[in-house]
Design a protein around this motif. Sequence first.
Motif, mmCIF file in Angstrom:
data_model
loop_
_atom_site.group_PDB
_atom_site.id
_atom_site.type_symbol
_atom_site.label_atom_id
_atom_site.label_comp_id
_atom_site.label_asym_id
_atom_site.label_seq_id
_atom_site.Cartn_x
_atom_site.Cartn_y
_atom_site.Cartn_z
ATOM 1 N N SER A 231 0.884 -1.169 0.000
ATOM 2 C CA SER A 231 0.000 0.000 0.000
ATOM 3 C C SER A 231 0.919 1.215 0.000
ATOM 4 O O SER A 231 2.130 1.081 0.225
ATOM 5 C CB SER A 231 -0.883 -0.004 1.256
ATOM 6 N N PRO A 232 0.372 2.430 -0.233
ATOM 7 C CA PRO A 232 1.241 3.613 -0.177
ATOM 8 C C PRO A 232 1.973 3.735 1.162
ATOM 9 O O PRO A 232 3.140 4.138 1.205
ATOM 10 C CB PRO A 232 0.259 4.767 -0.392
ATOM 11 N N ALA A 233 1.307 3.362 2.271
ATOM 12 C CA ALA A 233 1.973 3.457 3.585
ATOM 13 C C ALA A 233 3.128 2.459 3.685
ATOM 14 O O ALA A 233 4.170 2.759 4.275
ATOM 15 C CB ALA A 233 0.964 3.216 4.705
ATOM 16 N N VAL A 234 2.961 1.274 3.072
ATOM 17 C CA VAL A 234 4.046 0.275 3.080
ATOM 18 C C VAL A 234 5.268 0.851 2.367
ATOM 19 O O VAL A 234 6.409 0.729 2.825
ATOM 20 C CB VAL A 234 3.593 -1.046 2.402
ATOM 21 N N GLU A 235 5.007 1.525 1.259
ATOM 22 C CA GLU A 235 6.099 2.129 0.481
ATOM 23 C C GLU A 235 6.868 3.149 1.331
ATOM 24 O O GLU A 235 8.100 3.170 1.316
ATOM 25 C CB GLU A 235 5.479 2.809 -0.747
ATOM 26 N N GLN A 236 6.138 3.960 2.078
ATOM 27 C CA GLN A 236 6.784 4.962 2.943
ATOM 28 C C GLN A 236 7.633 4.276 4.019
ATOM 29 O O GLN A 236 8.758 4.687 4.301
ATOM 30 C CB GLN A 236 5.730 5.831 3.641
ATOM 31 N N VAL A 237 7.064 3.214 4.617
ATOM 32 C CA VAL A 237 7.784 2.539 5.704
ATOM 33 C C VAL A 237 9.043 1.854 5.169
ATOM 34 O O VAL A 237 10.091 1.865 5.816
ATOM 35 C CB VAL A 237 6.851 1.537 6.448
ATOM 36 N N VAL A 238 8.956 1.290 3.955
ATOM 37 C CA VAL A 238 10.131 0.633 3.366
ATOM 38 C C VAL A 238 11.258 1.650 3.139
ATOM 39 O O VAL A 238 12.433 1.362 3.379
ATOM 40 C CB VAL A 238 9.737 -0.094 2.047
ATOM 41 N N GLU A 239 10.898 2.847 2.728
ATOM 42 C CA GLU A 239 11.938 3.884 2.557
ATOM 43 C C GLU A 239 12.625 4.166 3.896
ATOM 44 O O GLU A 239 13.843 4.350 3.966
ATOM 45 C CB GLU A 239 11.312 5.167 1.997
ATOM 46 N N ALA A 240 11.824 4.160 4.968
ATOM 47 C CA ALA A 240 12.390 4.428 6.303
ATOM 48 C C ALA A 240 13.226 3.266 6.802
ATOM 49 O O ALA A 240 14.345 3.460 7.288
ATOM 50 C CB ALA A 240 11.266 4.724 7.296
ATOM 51 N N THR A 241 12.695 2.026 6.675
ATOM 52 C CA THR A 241 13.394 0.900 7.315
ATOM 53 C C THR A 241 14.648 0.487 6.554
ATOM 54 O O THR A 241 15.622 0.058 7.164
ATOM 55 C CB THR A 241 12.471 -0.334 7.465
ATOM 56 N N ILE A 242 14.627 0.624 5.230
ATOM 57 C CA ILE A 242 15.812 0.164 4.486
ATOM 58 C C ILE A 242 16.785 1.311 4.215
ATOM 59 O O ILE A 242 17.981 1.179 4.456
ATOM 60 C CB ILE A 242 15.409 -0.549 3.179
ATOM 61 N N TYR A 243 16.284 2.449 3.727
ATOM 62 C CA TYR A 243 17.225 3.523 3.358
ATOM 63 C C TYR A 243 17.522 4.500 4.508
ATOM 64 O O TYR A 243 18.661 4.640 4.937
ATOM 65 C CB TYR A 243 16.729 4.293 2.134
ATOM 66 N N LEU A 244 16.472 5.183 5.004
ATOM 67 C CA LEU A 244 16.714 6.239 6.002
ATOM 68 C C LEU A 244 17.403 5.698 7.247
ATOM 69 O O LEU A 244 18.295 6.336 7.806
ATOM 70 C CB LEU A 244 15.392 6.914 6.386
ATOM 71 N N SER A 245 16.984 4.499 7.662
ATOM 72 C CA SER A 245 17.586 3.919 8.857
ATOM 73 C C SER A 245 19.044 3.520 8.605
ATOM 74 O O SER A 245 19.920 3.777 9.434
ATOM 75 C CB SER A 245 16.769 2.717 9.317
ATOM 76 N N GLY A 246 19.307 2.924 7.440
ATOM 77 C CA GLY A 246 20.679 2.492 7.130
ATOM 78 C C GLY A 246 21.636 3.666 7.024
ATOM 79 O O GLY A 246 22.699 3.686 7.647
ATOM 80 N N VAL A 247 21.233 4.665 6.248
ATOM 81 C CA VAL A 247 22.118 5.811 6.041
ATOM 82 C C VAL A 247 22.146 6.684 7.301
ATOM 83 O O VAL A 247 23.205 7.216 7.677
ATOM 84 C CB VAL A 247 21.660 6.609 4.796
ATOM 85 N N GLY A 248 20.997 6.798 7.975
ATOM 86 C CA GLY A 248 20.941 7.566 9.231
ATOM 87 C C GLY A 248 21.881 6.981 10.270
ATOM 88 O O GLY A 248 22.603 7.712 10.957
ATOM 89 N N ALA A 249 21.905 5.656 10.367
ATOM 90 C CA ALA A 249 22.785 5.015 11.356
ATOM 91 C C ALA A 249 24.242 5.108 10.922
ATOM 92 O O ALA A 249 25.127 5.400 11.735
ATOM 93 C CB ALA A 249 22.392 3.551 11.537
ATOM 94 N N GLU A 250 24.499 4.894 9.629
ATOM 95 C CA GLU A 250 25.894 4.890 9.175
ATOM 96 C C GLU A 250 26.535 6.268 9.321
ATOM 97 O O GLU A 250 27.670 6.392 9.758
ATOM 98 C CB GLU A 250 25.974 4.406 7.720
ATOM 99 N N SER A 251 25.790 7.315 8.966
ATOM 100 C CA SER A 251 26.358 8.667 9.046
ATOM 101 C C SER A 251 26.077 9.338 10.387
ATOM 102 O O SER A 251 26.775 10.271 10.769
ATOM 103 C CB SER A 251 25.780 9.542 7.927
ATOM 104 N N GLY A 252 25.016 8.871 11.077
ATOM 105 C CA GLY A 252 24.628 9.507 12.343
ATOM 106 C C GLY A 252 25.194 8.815 13.565
ATOM 107 O O GLY A 252 25.503 9.456 14.567
ATOM 108 N N GLY A 253 25.332 7.503 13.517
ATOM 109 C CA GLY A 253 25.932 6.763 14.628
ATOM 110 C C GLY A 253 24.918 6.021 15.477
ATOM 111 O O GLY A 253 23.728 6.313 15.455
ATOM 112 N N LEU A 254 25.413 5.015 16.192
ATOM 113 C CA LEU A 254 24.592 4.212 17.109
ATOM 114 C C LEU A 254 24.922 4.600 18.544
ATOM 115 O O LEU A 254 25.892 5.306 18.802
ATOM 116 C CB LEU A 254 24.883 2.721 16.892
ATOM 117 N N ALA A 255 24.088 4.115 19.484
ATOM 118 C CA ALA A 255 24.375 4.398 20.899
ATOM 119 C C ALA A 255 23.918 3.220 21.761
ATOM 120 O O ALA A 255 24.251 2.069 21.456
ATOM 121 C CB ALA A 255 23.727 5.717 21.305
ATOM 122 N N ALA A 256 23.104 3.484 22.795
ATOM 123 C CA ALA A 256 22.785 2.436 23.774
ATOM 124 C C ALA A 256 21.903 1.321 23.206
ATOM 125 O O ALA A 256 22.068 0.158 23.578
ATOM 126 C CB ALA A 256 22.106 3.061 24.991
#
Length: 369
Positions: A231-256
């Motif tokens: 669904s359109p919402a699935v598409e939005q979530v996939v962008e977050a879980t695969i791309y935004l989260s991956g690049v956000g973590a790689e360039s932003g960093g992890l913590a606890a």
Amino acid sequence: MPQRVPRSITSPKKFIIGNGMLAQLPDFVEDFGNNALIISDIFIVERVRKESIPALEQAGLKGQAEQFDFECTDEEIERLGELAKKQGANVIVGVGGGKTLDTAKAVAHYYKLPVILYPTIASTDAPCTALAVIYKKDRTFDRYLYLPQNPDAIIADIDILSAAPARFFAAGIGDALATYFEARACFRSDGLNLVLKKPSHTGLSLARTCYEVLCDNVEQAMFAIQNKISSPAVEQVVEATIYLSGVGAESGGLAAAHAVNNGMSEVPDLHMTQHGEKVVFGLLTQLVLENAPKDEIESVIGVIKAAGLPMTLSELGLKTFREEEWRKVAKVACDKNDTMCNLPFSVTEDDVYNAMVTANTMAEYYRKH
Ligand SMILES: [Zn+2]
């Protein structure tokens, strides 16, 4: 003169989301070459042969699909690399779960070829990162392979991703839910991101966007995912879980949250628990350590509930709480090489142990309220 650690933004060159993407493989292959070795999971290799290979031939390109042999080992990487050489492949394609994609990344790295990845489950943000996890033949962990580059293209086919079991899709949401809070902590502490550089504003912003997209779309997305459809919402979530989260973590960093997840590998009851499910508990622990505002905690809990994720330790699969086991979790989570040190304040093993116990009681409370 000592050099300051530089800041970084790293990312795959392309991230594409759509339907029927296996048949569109020629569009991506021809950016890099004309002969593809397609490393595929057993359950999808026939579909690749039916959809991708004829499409490549029709476009005047060559391709061969090869079944992945279940584990990302040096032997498997060499077998596939030699196959690529024999075939004259100048592009590597990976279609499958995390291990298949890691193998495709490693083959491409060692044989100096570009790599295109098609994740078939959205359970983690690993496809976008410049990292592969190598295992020994007996399937135990061997080493992390740090790659000089992120994959060239990630193709997210939402029909394939939404057809996977809902538990995997939810686990990906769990992994992505922590991204903003970990990047925010790392940015505040001026710690090190996943490529051991200082975190960038871009990383932090992508992580924040990741969280906003999840808050706005997870509930709707799960209604479709429960029916194994997109669904359109699935598409939005996939962008977050695969791309935004991956690049956000790689360039932003992890913590606890990820440090606690790593510690939780000490608990045998949790060996069948998904990575993203443990990260959720790690995130609750981090929010306790940060004494996060109530409305922030409740907004995170709202996403966890909407995704249908486990929240309490017993929901995660813990049969008996043993103090010595969880003291060990706290010890591993506080290892000096782990990312607990990216919190903007220092914590002891006792602090982390207490925060985990508190997080579990908090989770039990919110399960009822
Ligand atoms: Zn993760």
